[in-house]
Write a protein that holds these residues in place. Structure first.
Motif: not given
Length: 538
Positions: A70-71, A77-78, A103-105, A162-165
């Motif tokens: 989601x992030x 989509x960096x 794996x993001x999923x 870092x995506x969550x941050x």
């Protein structure tokens, strides 16, 4: 703080209590009331999230996934830094990392360090996930962090944590500004992840976090059962699912007594399924697994499924060696990427099992009425692993490897490719011939499928194995009729077990998860060394 969490509802789902079914019903009701665009669903893995949402619910696929996914979409989509670690290794060889990608999923759920850089990276990510002040970080981790962060920033990348941050810093609402959110397996989430969920949740009409702190076993990746339980919510906003459809009475009694030793937990009483069940010992250890195999084969013969669990993967090596030697099928459907735990499965059409079945397709003793002559696809498949020298006529293997289609190949056409009739397997389809003429490494890989075939026939290669092998971490969410549980710990695990508080609690939760996979029988193995949790039955 309590007022700020008035919109948070918590669902506690003890083992086998139908948490996914319950949450799916909640999602359905929310979609009917708020529409597909008004709902977001997140879980530890996309597989789990999709299971909650259900196939027939009109939920936008973009609104179902892991928190990281989601992030990732919301942040445009960096480029993920972990997919570029080869470049990092070239610049900072002293901190070289062993693998690429996340794996993001389906995020990593097992701890594997192959380099010093791997361990430093893991410690770095955990400290961030737990939101520990950088002033308290160990110097070695700080040194790694400086290099990693400089490289990430210079290349305009973002790493997994870092995506969550960044989402916590920049995104005030969940993607699409939904009115309702459902967040599953939250006991496996970190303080950082839960901070983001709760920040998003404050902009929703309400949100539901679901999990079971007693089954929180991913603390090594930064997960925090305390973060799941804190801050408190009003009692009327809690729901405990109180009927297990898996755990029998005898197993529940032992497991409940065991988990009571955890210092900080949400009290949960739930009923066993209507089955007495059994808890017993077996005179076997992970180093001496033969009695486990003998007992397991009797259980399988009676139609039961079996699971053998240990705290660490290396403890399964002696068992796997016996299973391979005796030709006993096994698998781990919860970790399909582990080839050592799934030796009979591979990429469709290219596994050694697929090649062996293609080779035997015309054999009436193996396929009976379903036998048929070799098609071009069959020949290509089984011939690809044969050595060229001494088997094929000069240059013919290349031609055979290009065969394609369902056209049946006549004997004369086949003979034209092989050196002579002595090297024509169609004369007897001899298994020994096939094995002996394989390329060396392929021959070794074929030994286990051949052993299974000789013991169980084609069914042993094509039917789902009834024996599952794995670590406790690998089978979370799974179940079997009979579970064999080893009490041994690694040295690191023993250090945790000897510590008061959090470390011991983590080990207790791990063994609790192992116990509660059992639908009928829990079989406790004997310890090998002093590194063990002791007797789990009072």
């Amino acid at each position: 703080m309590a007022e700020r969490l008035m919109g948070e509802w918590r669902v506690f789902g003890p083992p086998g209590t139908g948490k996914t079914t319950t949450l799916s019903r909640y999602v359905r009701d929310a979609v009917e009331k708020h529409g597909s665009d008004g709902v977001i669903v997140a879980s530890f893995t996309r597989t789990a999230a999709a299971e909650i949402a259900g196939r027939d619910l009109p939920v936008d696929p973009e609104r179902v996934g892991t928190l990281h996914a989601h992030c990732y979409r919301a942040l445009g989509k960096p480029t993920i830094a972990e997919t570029k670690v080869k470049d990092f290794n070239a610049e900072y060889p002293q901190y070289a990392l062993s693998s690429e990608g996340h794996d993001l999923d389906e995020p990593a759920t097992e701890r594997q360090y192959q380099t010093a850089g791997d361990e430093l990276m893991a410690r770095y990510q955990v400290l961030r996930a737990r939101m520990i002040c950088r002033d308290l970080w160990p110097p070695l981790v700080v040194g790694f962090a400086r290099c990693w962060e400089e490289w990430v920033e210079r290349n305009d990348y973002i790493d997994f944590t870092g995506m969550i941050e960044r989402a916590l810093e920049r995104l005030d609402t969940a993607p699409g500004n939904p009115r309702v959110g459902f967040f599953d397996e939250m006991q496996d989430s970190s303080a950082l992840e839960l901070a983001l969920v709760r920040k998003w949740g404050r902009r929703m009409s309400f949100f539901v976090v679901c999990g079971d702190d007693d089954q929180a076993i991913y603390e090594w990746r930064g997960s925090s059962p305390e973060a799941f339980l804190d801050p408190p919510v009003p009692e009327e906003q809690k729901r405990v699912l109180r009927q297990s459809y898996r755990v029998p009475r005898a197993v529940l009694q032992v497991a409940s007594a065991w988990i009571q030793g955890v210092q900080r937990r949400e009290p949960k009483e739930y009923a066993a399924r209507d089955c007495d069940g059994e808890v017993r010992d077996v005179e076997a250890t992970y180093r001496y697994p033969e009695p486990i195999v003998e007992d397991a084969l009797r259980q399988i013969g009676d139609g039961r499924t079996v699971m053998v669990l240990a705290s660490c993967g290396y403890m399964l090596h002696p068992l796997i060696a016996v299973l391979r030697r005796e030709g006993i099928p096994f698998h781990n459907p919860y970790r399909r990427n582990r080839g050592d735990w799934n030796p009979l499965r591979g990429h469709r059409g290219t596994s050694m099992v697929d090649r062996l079945l293609a080779f035997l397709r015309p054999h009436v003793d193996y396929f009976g009425d379903e036998r048929r002559e070799w098609a071009a696809d069959d020949v290509r498949m089984w011939a690809e692993v044969l050595r060229a020298e001494g088997v094929f006529k000069y240059g013919r293997k290349v031609i055979v490897e290009k065969l394609k289609g369902t056209r049946v190949l006549e004997y004369e056409e086949l003979l034209d490719h092989f050196k002579d009739e002595a090297h024509m397997p169609i004369l007897g389809m001899e298994l020994d011939w096939y094995r002996d003429h394989m390329i060396g490494d392929k021959r070794r890989t074929m030994e286990f499928p051949l052993a299974v075939l000789r013991r169980h026939g084609v069914a042993g290669l094509t039917e789902r194995p009834k024996l599952c092998v794995g670590t406790v971490h690998s089978v979370k969410g799974g179940e079997a009729d009979v579970v064999y549980l080893c009490p041994d710990l690694s040295q690191a695990g023993m250090q945790e077990w000897m510590m008061p508080g959090e470390g011991r609690d983590g080990i207790r939760r791990q063994m609790y998860v192992g116990m509660t996979r059992a639908r009928e029988q829990l079989v406790l193995c004997q310890p090998v060394s002093p590194c063990n949790v002791g007797r789990m039955v009072a």
